[in-house]
Design a protein around this motif. Structure first.
Motif, PDB file in Angstrom:
ATOM      1  N   TYR A   1       0.815  -1.206   0.000  1.00  0.00           N
ATOM      2  CA  TYR A   1       0.000   0.000   0.000  1.00  0.00           C
ATOM      3  C   TYR A   1       0.855   1.266   0.000  1.00  0.00           C
ATOM      4  O   TYR A   1       1.910   1.314   0.630  1.00  0.00           O
ATOM      5  CB  TYR A   1      -0.918   0.020   1.224  1.00  0.00           C
ATOM      6  N   ARG A   2       0.355   2.273  -0.703  1.00  0.00           N
ATOM      7  CA  ARG A   2       0.995   3.586  -0.638  1.00  0.00           C
ATOM      8  C   ARG A   2       0.715   4.182   0.741  1.00  0.00           C
ATOM      9  O   ARG A   2      -0.417   4.140   1.230  1.00  0.00           O
ATOM     10  CB  ARG A   2       0.445   4.501  -1.728  1.00  0.00           C
ATOM     11  N   PRO A   3       1.736   4.758   1.425  1.00  0.00           N
ATOM     12  CA  PRO A   3       1.504   5.327   2.756  1.00  0.00           C
ATOM     13  C   PRO A   3       0.423   6.399   2.731  1.00  0.00           C
ATOM     14  O   PRO A   3       0.356   7.211   1.798  1.00  0.00           O
ATOM     15  CB  PRO A   3       2.858   5.924   3.130  1.00  0.00           C
ATOM     16  N   ILE A   4      -0.423   6.393   3.760  1.00  0.00           N
ATOM     17  CA  ILE A   4      -1.432   7.442   3.885  1.00  0.00           C
ATOM     18  C   ILE A   4      -0.771   8.768   4.222  1.00  0.00           C
ATOM     19  O   ILE A   4      -1.169   9.827   3.770  1.00  0.00           O
ATOM     20  CB  ILE A   4      -2.457   7.057   4.969  1.00  0.00           C
ATOM     21  N   ASN A   5       0.297   8.694   5.043  1.00  0.00           N
ATOM     22  CA  ASN A   5       1.055   9.891   5.393  1.00  0.00           C
ATOM     23  C   ASN A   5       2.507   9.490   5.590  1.00  0.00           C
ATOM     24  O   ASN A   5       2.876   8.322   5.482  1.00  0.00           O
ATOM     25  CB  ASN A   5       0.467  10.562   6.645  1.00  0.00           C
ATOM     26  N   GLU A   6       3.348  10.461   5.892  1.00  0.00           N
ATOM     27  CA  GLU A   6       4.791  10.226   5.967  1.00  0.00           C
ATOM     28  C   GLU A   6       5.184   9.300   7.110  1.00  0.00           C
ATOM     29  O   GLU A   6       6.232   8.666   7.064  1.00  0.00           O
ATOM     30  CB  GLU A   6       5.526  11.568   6.117  1.00  0.00           C
ATOM     31  N   THR A   7       4.363   9.194   8.148  1.00  0.00           N
ATOM     32  CA  THR A   7       4.744   8.400   9.321  1.00  0.00           C
ATOM     33  C   THR A   7       4.183   6.981   9.283  1.00  0.00           C
ATOM     34  O   THR A   7       4.475   6.190  10.166  1.00  0.00           O
ATOM     35  CB  THR A   7       4.256   9.083  10.612  1.00  0.00           C
ATOM     36  N   SER A   8       3.380   6.659   8.268  1.00  0.00           N
ATOM     37  CA  SER A   8       2.699   5.365   8.283  1.00  0.00           C
ATOM     38  C   SER A   8       3.428   4.295   7.505  1.00  0.00           C
ATOM     39  O   SER A   8       2.957   3.178   7.418  1.00  0.00           O
ATOM     40  CB  SER A   8       1.285   5.520   7.705  1.00  0.00           C
TER      41      SER A   8
ATOM     42  N   SER B   1      -6.824  -3.291  -4.813  1.00  0.00           N
ATOM     43  CA  SER B   1      -7.000  -2.637  -3.514  1.00  0.00           C
ATOM     44  C   SER B   1      -5.780  -1.786  -3.193  1.00  0.00           C
ATOM     45  O   SER B   1      -4.657  -2.150  -3.533  1.00  0.00           O
ATOM     46  CB  SER B   1      -7.173  -3.678  -2.400  1.00  0.00           C
ATOM     47  N   ASN B   2      -6.005  -0.664  -2.502  1.00  0.00           N
ATOM     48  CA  ASN B   2      -4.895   0.136  -2.001  1.00  0.00           C
ATOM     49  C   ASN B   2      -5.411   1.082  -0.925  1.00  0.00           C
ATOM     50  O   ASN B   2      -6.608   1.100  -0.617  1.00  0.00           O
ATOM     51  CB  ASN B   2      -4.193   0.901  -3.129  1.00  0.00           C
ATOM     52  N   SER B   3      -4.498   1.842  -0.342  1.00  0.00           N
ATOM     53  CA  SER B   3      -4.872   2.819   0.679  1.00  0.00           C
ATOM     54  C   SER B   3      -5.583   4.003   0.033  1.00  0.00           C
ATOM     55  O   SER B   3      -5.458   4.246  -1.168  1.00  0.00           O
ATOM     56  CB  SER B   3      -3.622   3.319   1.399  1.00  0.00           C
ATOM     57  N   ASP B   4      -6.304   4.736   0.839  1.00  0.00           N
ATOM     58  CA  ASP B   4      -6.929   5.973   0.348  1.00  0.00           C
ATOM     59  C   ASP B   4      -5.927   7.104   0.535  1.00  0.00           C
ATOM     60  O   ASP B   4      -6.124   8.033   1.313  1.00  0.00           O
ATOM     61  CB  ASP B   4      -8.219   6.242   1.108  1.00  0.00           C
TER      62      ASP B   4
ATOM     63  N   ASP C   1      -8.440   1.501  14.601  1.00  0.00           N
ATOM     64  CA  ASP C   1      -9.756   1.875  14.128  1.00  0.00           C
ATOM     65  C   ASP C   1      -9.904   1.524  12.655  1.00  0.00           C
ATOM     66  O   ASP C   1      -9.014   0.922  12.050  1.00  0.00           O
ATOM     67  CB  ASP C   1      -9.987   3.373  14.357  1.00  0.00           C
ATOM     68  N   LYS C   2     -11.033   1.875  12.060  1.00  0.00           N
ATOM     69  CA  LYS C   2     -11.250   1.612  10.645  1.00  0.00           C
ATOM     70  C   LYS C   2     -10.707   2.766   9.814  1.00  0.00           C
ATOM     71  O   LYS C   2     -10.797   3.936  10.206  1.00  0.00           O
ATOM     72  CB  LYS C   2     -12.734   1.417  10.372  1.00  0.00           C
ATOM     73  N   GLN C   3     -10.142   2.399   8.674  1.00  0.00           N
ATOM     74  CA  GLN C   3      -9.609   3.394   7.764  1.00  0.00           C
ATOM     75  C   GLN C   3     -10.143   3.118   6.371  1.00  0.00           C
ATOM     76  O   GLN C   3     -10.345   1.958   5.994  1.00  0.00           O
ATOM     77  CB  GLN C   3      -8.075   3.336   7.744  1.00  0.00           C
ATOM     78  N   PRO C   4     -10.363   4.177   5.586  1.00  0.00           N
ATOM     79  CA  PRO C   4     -10.854   3.947   4.227  1.00  0.00           C
ATOM     80  C   PRO C   4      -9.763   3.368   3.328  1.00  0.00           C
ATOM     81  O   PRO C   4      -8.595   3.725   3.435  1.00  0.00           O
ATOM     82  CB  PRO C   4     -11.282   5.348   3.759  1.00  0.00           C
ATOM     83  N   GLU C   5     -10.170   2.443   2.477  1.00  0.00           N
ATOM     84  CA  GLU C   5      -9.321   1.931   1.417  1.00  0.00           C
ATOM     85  C   GLU C   5     -10.035   2.130   0.098  1.00  0.00           C
ATOM     86  O   GLU C   5     -11.254   2.359   0.060  1.00  0.00           O
ATOM     87  CB  GLU C   5      -9.026   0.434   1.608  1.00  0.00           C
ATOM     88  N   VAL C   6      -9.291   2.052  -0.982  1.00  0.00           N
ATOM     89  CA  VAL C   6      -9.896   2.197  -2.291  1.00  0.00           C
ATOM     90  C   VAL C   6      -9.918   0.855  -3.001  1.00  0.00           C
ATOM     91  O   VAL C   6      -9.019   0.023  -2.809  1.00  0.00           O
ATOM     92  CB  VAL C   6      -9.162   3.244  -3.162  1.00  0.00           C
ATOM     93  N   VAL C   7     -10.945   0.619  -3.785  1.00  0.00           N
ATOM     94  CA  VAL C   7     -11.038  -0.546  -4.659  1.00  0.00           C
ATOM     95  C   VAL C   7     -11.236  -0.014  -6.072  1.00  0.00           C
ATOM     96  O   VAL C   7     -12.173   0.761  -6.330  1.00  0.00           O
ATOM     97  CB  VAL C   7     -12.200  -1.480  -4.258  1.00  0.00           C
ATOM     98  N   ILE C   8     -10.351  -0.410  -6.941  1.00  0.00           N
ATOM     99  CA  ILE C   8     -10.322   0.083  -8.324  1.00  0.00           C
ATOM    100  C   ILE C   8     -10.658  -1.068  -9.246  1.00  0.00           C
ATOM    101  O   ILE C   8     -10.125  -2.169  -9.099  1.00  0.00           O
ATOM    102  CB  ILE C   8      -8.922   0.664  -8.640  1.00  0.00           C
ATOM    103  N   ARG C   9     -11.583  -0.828 -10.196  1.00  0.00           N
ATOM    104  CA  ARG C   9     -12.018  -1.884 -11.116  1.00  0.00           C
ATOM    105  C   ARG C   9     -12.050  -1.363 -12.544  1.00  0.00           C
ATOM    106  O   ARG C   9     -12.208  -0.165 -12.773  1.00  0.00           O
ATOM    107  CB  ARG C   9     -13.412  -2.371 -10.731  1.00  0.00           C
ATOM    108  N   ASN C  10     -11.929  -2.275 -13.487  1.00  0.00           N
ATOM    109  CA  ASN C  10     -12.033  -1.891 -14.897  1.00  0.00           C
ATOM    110  C   ASN C  10     -13.370  -2.342 -15.488  1.00  0.00           C
ATOM    111  O   ASN C  10     -13.512  -2.446 -16.709  1.00  0.00           O
ATOM    112  CB  ASN C  10     -10.870  -2.444 -15.721  1.00  0.00           C
ATOM    113  N   TYR C  11     -14.342  -2.624 -14.643  1.00  0.00           N
ATOM    114  CA  TYR C  11     -15.662  -3.050 -15.105  1.00  0.00           C
ATOM    115  C   TYR C  11     -16.744  -2.342 -14.297  1.00  0.00           C
ATOM    116  O   TYR C  11     -16.451  -1.775 -13.249  1.00  0.00           O
ATOM    117  CB  TYR C  11     -15.824  -4.584 -14.979  1.00  0.00           C
TER     118      TYR C  11
END
Length: 308
Positions: free
Chosen positions: A217-224, A259-262, A298-308
């Motif tokens: 996952y791409r970091p959400i911020n510099e410390t993650s 899937s990836n981080s938001d 806690d819960k954090q948002p993630e992204v789901v990317i689709r080509n359909y």
């Protein structure tokens, strides 16, 4: 119950044999809801997962979608891939090695197991040991280290501390055999560890391909950011290369989910919405269990990317 009644043991359900940071076990229903609506009407589907990790999505897809007749998996972690290979093809080799480790581990009193853990960790990090031994040590360390993390330092050495579990499961023979039988229910292709692009060689030409990407996952911020899986970087350049690879697969009529981080850009915009313009974009809420501070799980948002 009559004295001579036979108690039938409940069948072990196939599932991941290791814990995995970022595993999808708690997101399966949300991901299931984002599959193509006609997925089960497709025939002879090849399911491909180039960043398989613990395999929660793999086991879910194979259990719930009988249209999948073939599966292709890969991961950069060579010991993880060797574990999959042994479970699928030679499970007794892995069981025997894990039983030896388990017997040795539990032969010492609990306070002394810490020292034994670090001795096994040093052995795992040494050069020249057999891949089957490394696979067994990989599973042992996963089950006994802190929080089931797999993290390496800059030199590529596993450095997660002792987990202090009093009765960890080291050799789960029933699960290994259940996973063995299950993975043999489909044609399984296990790629050599390395470049995820190698899966392109295993696309089905005359049947649908469904590819699920779960990259670092791409970091959400510099410390993650911390390197959980390997010392190979997966930074913005690698994210962009993956997007270009997704474009090429889309042009070959592959169904894709990623899937990836938001994650946000420096301007506060969504990094992945900008990168994957033209793709379908959804957000889901993901629980996080790795933080040592329980209040931050806690819960954090993630992204789901689709080509359909």
């Amino acid at each position: 119950m009559p004295q001579n009644a036979v108690v039938k043991k409940k069948a072990v359900v196939p599932k991941p044999f290791v814990k995995w940071a970022g595993g999808k076990g708690n997101l399966l229903q949300q991901l299931e809801a984002l599959l193509p609506t006609n997925f089960d009407d497709l025939e002879n589907v090849t399911y491909i997962e180039p960043f398989v990790g613990g395999g929660a999505m793999l086991f879910h897809m194979l259990q719930h979608h009988k249209c999948i007749k073939r599966a292709v998996i890969n991961d950069i972690n060579a010991d993880l891939i060797r574990s999959y290979y042994l479970i699928a093809n030679e499970p007794q080799i892995l069981i025997d090695r894990l039983n030896d480790i388990e017997e040795n581990y539990f032969s010492v009193d609990y306070p002394e197991r810490r020292d034994l853990y670090y001795a096994y960790r040093e052995r795992y990090n040494s050069e020249g040991i057999h891949p089957d031994e490394r696979a067994a040590l990989f599973i042992f360390l996963n089950h006994t280290c802190f929080n089931g993390l797999h993290r390496v330092n800059a030199a590529g050495k596993f450095n997660v501390p002792y987990g202090r579990y009093k009765k960890p499961v080291i050799c789960n023979e029933e699960l290994i055999m259940a996973d063995h039988r299950f993975l043999n229910s489909v044609e399984l292709v296990i790629r050599q560890p390395g470049d995820y692009k190698l899966i392109k060689q295993n696309l089905s030409r005359n049947a649908p391909n469904f590819v699920y990407f779960d990259p670092p996952y791409r970091p959400i911020n510099e410390t993650s950011s911390f390197k959980e899986y390997s010392n190979d970087p997966f930074e913005d350049r690698q994210q962009e290369e993956l997007k270009a690879f997704c474009d090429r697969l889309s042009n070959q009529n592959c169904l894709l989910m990623l899937s990836n981080s938001d994650s946000k850009t420096d301007n506060g915009d969504s990094y992945f919405e900008g990168l994957y313009q033209g793709y379908q974009f959804d957000r889901i809420m993901a629980p996080r269990f790795i933080n040592a501070n329980g209040e931050k799980r806690d819960k954090q948002p993630e992204v789901v990317i689709r080509n359909y």
